[in-house]
Design an enzyme around this catalytic site. Structure first.
Site, PDB file in Angstrom:
ATOM      1  CG  ASP A 262      11.376  66.766  -6.105  1.00  0.00           C
ATOM      2  OD1 ASP A 262      11.772  66.890  -7.284  1.00  0.00           O
ATOM      3  OD2 ASP A 262      10.606  65.859  -5.756  1.00  0.00           O
TER       4      ASP A 262
HETATM    5  C1  BGC Z   1      10.520  64.340  -8.989  1.00  0.00           C
HETATM    6  C2  BGC Z   1      11.916  63.883  -8.643  1.00  0.00           C
HETATM    7  C3  BGC Z   1      12.818  64.022  -9.850  1.00  0.00           C
HETATM    8  C4  BGC Z   1      12.781  65.444 -10.338  1.00  0.00           C
HETATM    9  C5  BGC Z   1      13.662  65.709 -11.543  1.00  0.00           C
HETATM   10  C6  BGC Z   1      10.506  65.692  -9.663  1.00  0.00           C
HETATM   11  O1  BGC Z   1       9.240  65.951 -10.185  1.00  0.00           O
HETATM   12  O2  BGC Z   1       9.736  64.359  -7.821  1.00  0.00           O
HETATM   13  O3  BGC Z   1      11.891  62.560  -8.203  1.00  0.00           O
HETATM   14  O4  BGC Z   1      14.118  63.625  -9.527  1.00  0.00           O
HETATM   15  O5  BGC Z   1      11.445  65.765 -10.693  1.00  0.00           O
HETATM   16  O6  BGC Z   1      13.203  65.036 -12.660  1.00  0.00           O
END
Ligand code: BGC
Length: 743
Positions: free
Chosen positions: A275
């Site tokens: 993540d």
């Molecule tokens: C989220 C993810 C997301 C990523 C990129 C993170 O803050 O938890 O679900 O894919 O950001 O945007």
């Protein structure tokens, strides 16, 4: 390349034995469409070895971390492109700048806004899940991307979770049955799914630091089945490691989860992506199973898997062979989706009418009819001259909003627009905003401040707005209040503080009802709210969602009876937050440690086992028609462990209009030697039955589905003896019971 062939219309009845990561062909009784589940091929391994042999250490490491917000490094001289990613669960996210979170400002990145994942799950229709995946997959290709950061399949542990709308359900079985066809549909388009957030990431509060402690059985039975099925049944090519810790280790450097379970047990051959900014170490994260580090803006060479990794390799803390393992995995998925050139690749299409209609189909199957006394709905328009449309949610758009991934779209039909599109022009619409979406800025904290609880709302009604609403209601034959929440209020990065309906809406509904007793309430929200008082006072209550580009049209079609509602709740709506398991056990939101004290009793498992009455149970949803369940039977009385129980029931439409019902099958074992939930969902099927007619519905339950996870033996075990299979139209509306035994 070996592939699985599956029949889409029968996803819920079949298909996969679920323990084999290799491909298989499955024959189905009724062959409608077939989809191919592609396993990761090894046919390019020789080419991959050759490429890796030509790469410098720096080039290899460039592929292991973000070199822009949503891509990894390329090696142009060898023809290796960037691996290009896009969020997410509502459709393909607008283009983000390469080095910060702001929108890139493109004018060709408009996409279809699809119903949020909770809304998709509320269809209880596996074909819709395939449609969703396939449609988004085409859009992803048209945007030139390789990986969709989706589906998001964390279990809804608390109704307050900020991402409840973005996740599917509280139930592991429904979760996997929706996730699998979605991933297959997506990957049918030469792109990869990145299934997130692996795993035990069930709250936003303190998500960067909290450590989840839960027992092994709970992990296996509740929090992992969706991920396992996405890997072993749908062959998802990528998994996203979550922010938080599990048993003391960050999930992006968690040897047990990434190496032992994901790769060794499940045979995962794809890539693990972090993540954004969820990596905390260099050598450890790689050794413990991560492949790609993605992150938030800072110079990309400062990432853990950038210069620091080069230095570690030079010092001999990690060998180049070990680095090669990760590079090869990335190359394998790039070849798999035909990103390496030399193969014709799906071109896709975006924001087409066909895709808007996919969004419509999903939306028209997920709207839940909660209450309909005296058949107030569908609206009878005879003699009706005017309708009051009241509420900020009648015009609120949700494709973008809050913190987190949305979609930039040219089409988002609001509820008001839906009614304008569908009502005859002779009927006058009297619109009044009614309540204002207002927040107390000081108490709400900074957007995206994940250690603070969600926004604090201003709940006093604006007197002028209230008056306008009362007058609109008074002068109209019918009033519809569009209430609920929105994506600013329900948002990633914070959990809600309580279940209360924000912005003074309860008072507004009361006043509108006093002004016009013919008042209907439509909720638009992605997570449970305390609507008990509203339920008690209104004769008709409808639940819609953050429901995509065509949400308003689908909603109008349901209100006017062109579409008979067939959505079912994918989670329990509690009467009181303290009735919910994580709250009743005082184990939410924890502090640095969150102990899942309720164990396996998540969602309805808790309510049913503890005999707590919910406001609306899991699987609940009415129809404009009625159904009878007749002649329920199993094909045998007794089964061996490797057999499949075939349960059939005649579903009769006893009303006056055609409609779809979801036949739900729950299993109970009252004399079990181990502690169990009162009942667990083990099968379902959505069926269309025309008025006055019957359909035979057959649900196949592999006996292995009845297994529990035996922690001492470290395996799934089917306890022999008697089981009750319950067939119903919700978890609390069981119509027939069948006794069977397992040898
Ligand atoms: C989220 C993810 C997301 C990523 C990129 C993170 O803050 O938890 O679900 O894919 O950001 O945007």
């Amino acid at each position: 390349m070996k592939n699985k062939i599956i029949t889409l219309s029968l996803f819920s009845m079949l298909l996969f034995t679920g323990h084999n990561a290799n491909s298989q062909t499955v024959k189905a009784k009724k062959q409608n469409k077939t989809a191919v589940v592609k396993s990761l091929t090894s046919e390019f391994d020789a080419k991959i070895d050759k490429l890796v042999a030509q790469m410098t250490l720096e080039e290899k490491i460039g592929m292991l971390h973000g070199n822009s917000m949503f891509s990894t490094g390329s090696v142009e001289r060898l023809g290796i492109p960037e691996l290009k990613m896009a969020d997410g669960p509502l459709g393909v996210r607008e283009e983000i700048s390469r080095d910060n979170w702001s929108a890139a400002g493109w004018d060709n990145d408009f996409a279809t806004y699809y119903p949020a994942s909770g809304a998709l799950a509320a269809t209880w229709n596996t074909d819709m899940a395939y449609t969703f995946g396939n449609s988004v997959g085409q859009e992803l290709r048209a945007r030139g991307k390789d990986m969709l950061l989706s589906p998001a399949i964390n279990i809804v542990r608390t109704p307050l979770g900020g991402r409840t709308y973005e996740y599917m359900t509280e139930d592991p079985f429904l979760n996997k049955k929706i996730a699998v066809p979605l991933v297959i549909g997506l990957q049918d388009n030469d792109v990869m799914a990145c299934v997130k957030h692996f795993a035990a990431n069930n709250q936003e509060t303190n998500r960067d630091i909290y450590d989840v402690q839960m027992d092994e059985r709970t992990l296996r039975e509740i929090y992992l089945p969706g991920f396992k099925a996405a890997v072993t049944e749908a062959n998802a090519y990528a998994i996203m490691g979550a922010y938080n810790k599990f048993r003391g280790e960050y999930l992006c450097e968690n040897d047990y989860m990434l190496n032992k379970i994901l790769r060794d047990e499940w045979g995962f051959k794809g890539v693990v992506v972090s993540d954004w900014a969820a990596v905390h170490s260099t050598v450890k994260t790689l050794k413990n199973g991560l492949d790609i580090e993605m992150g938030t803006p800072k110079p990309f060479n400062e990432f853990f898997l950038a210069d620091k990794l080069i230095a570690a390799a030079k010092k001999g803390e990690i060998s180049e062979d070990e680095i090669n393992i990760h590079v090869k995995r990335i190359l394998r998925v790039l070849f798999q989706v035909k990103a390496m050139g030399g193969q014709e690749r799906a071109k896709g299409s975006i924001a087409t009418e066909a895709h808007y209609q996919d969004a419509y189909k999903i939306a028209s199957e997920n709207i839940v009819l909660l209450k309909n006394d005296k058949n107030v709905l569908p609206l009878q328009l005879n003699g009706i001259k005017s309708i009051a449309v009241i509420g900020n949610n009648a015009t609120k758009k949700n494709a973008l909003g809050g913190f987190g991934a949305g979609v930039k779209t040219k089409r988002e039909i609001t509820p008001l627009e839906g009614l304008q599109n569908r009502l005859p022009s002779s009927i006058k619409i009297n619109y009044a905003e009614g309540y204002l979406e207002r927040y107390e800025e000081k108490k709400s904290g900074k957007l995206g401040d994940i250690t603070l609880s969600g926004p604090v709302t201003i709940d006093q009604l604006d007197p002028a707005k209230l008056q306008e609403a009362i007058e609109a209601a008074k002068k109209s034959d019918i009033a519809i209040v569009f209430a609920g929440s929105n994506r600013d209020y329900e948002t990633e990065a914070s959990d809600r503080r309580n279940l209360k309906l924000p912005f003074g809406q309860e008072e507004l509904i009361n006043k509108v009802r006093e002004a016009n007793p013919n008042t209907i309430v439509v909720m638009i929200a992605g997570a449970p709210f305390d609507i008990e008082a509203i339920k008690n006072k209104t004769s008709a209550l409808v639940w819609s969602w953050f429901n995509g580009s065509e949400g308003g049209n689908a909603l109008a079609d349901v209100l006017l009876g062109k579409v008979n509602p067939s959505g079912k709740l994918p989670w329990t709506m509690p009467k009181n937050i303290m009735d919910s398991p994580a709250h009743a056990t005082y184990s939410f939101p924890g502090d640095k440690t969150v102990t899942y004290s309720e164990g396996i009793l998540v969602g309805y498992r808790w309510f049913d086992t503890k005999n707590i009455e919910p406001l609306y149970p899991f699987g609940y949803g009415l129809s404009y028609t009625t159904f009878a369940f007749e002649n329920a039977k199993a094909d045998k009385k007794s089964y061996a462990e490797n057999e499949t129980i075939s349960v059939s029931v005649e579903l009769k439409n006893t009303g006056k209009v055609d409609g779809k019902e979801v036949v739900q099958l729950y299993a109970s074992k009252s004399d079990s030697k181990i502690s169990r939930a009162a009942q667990e969902l083990k099968g379902f099927q959505k069926v269309m039955v025309t008025a006055g007619n019957s359909e035979t519905v057959t649900i196949q339950v592999p006996v292995k589905e009845l297994a529990y996870y035996d922690v001492d033996a470290k395996k799934w075990t089917v306890e022999p003896g008697n089981y009750t299979l319950k067939l119903g139209s919700s978890s609390r509306d069981i119509k027939k019971e069948i006794q069977i035994s397992i040898k």
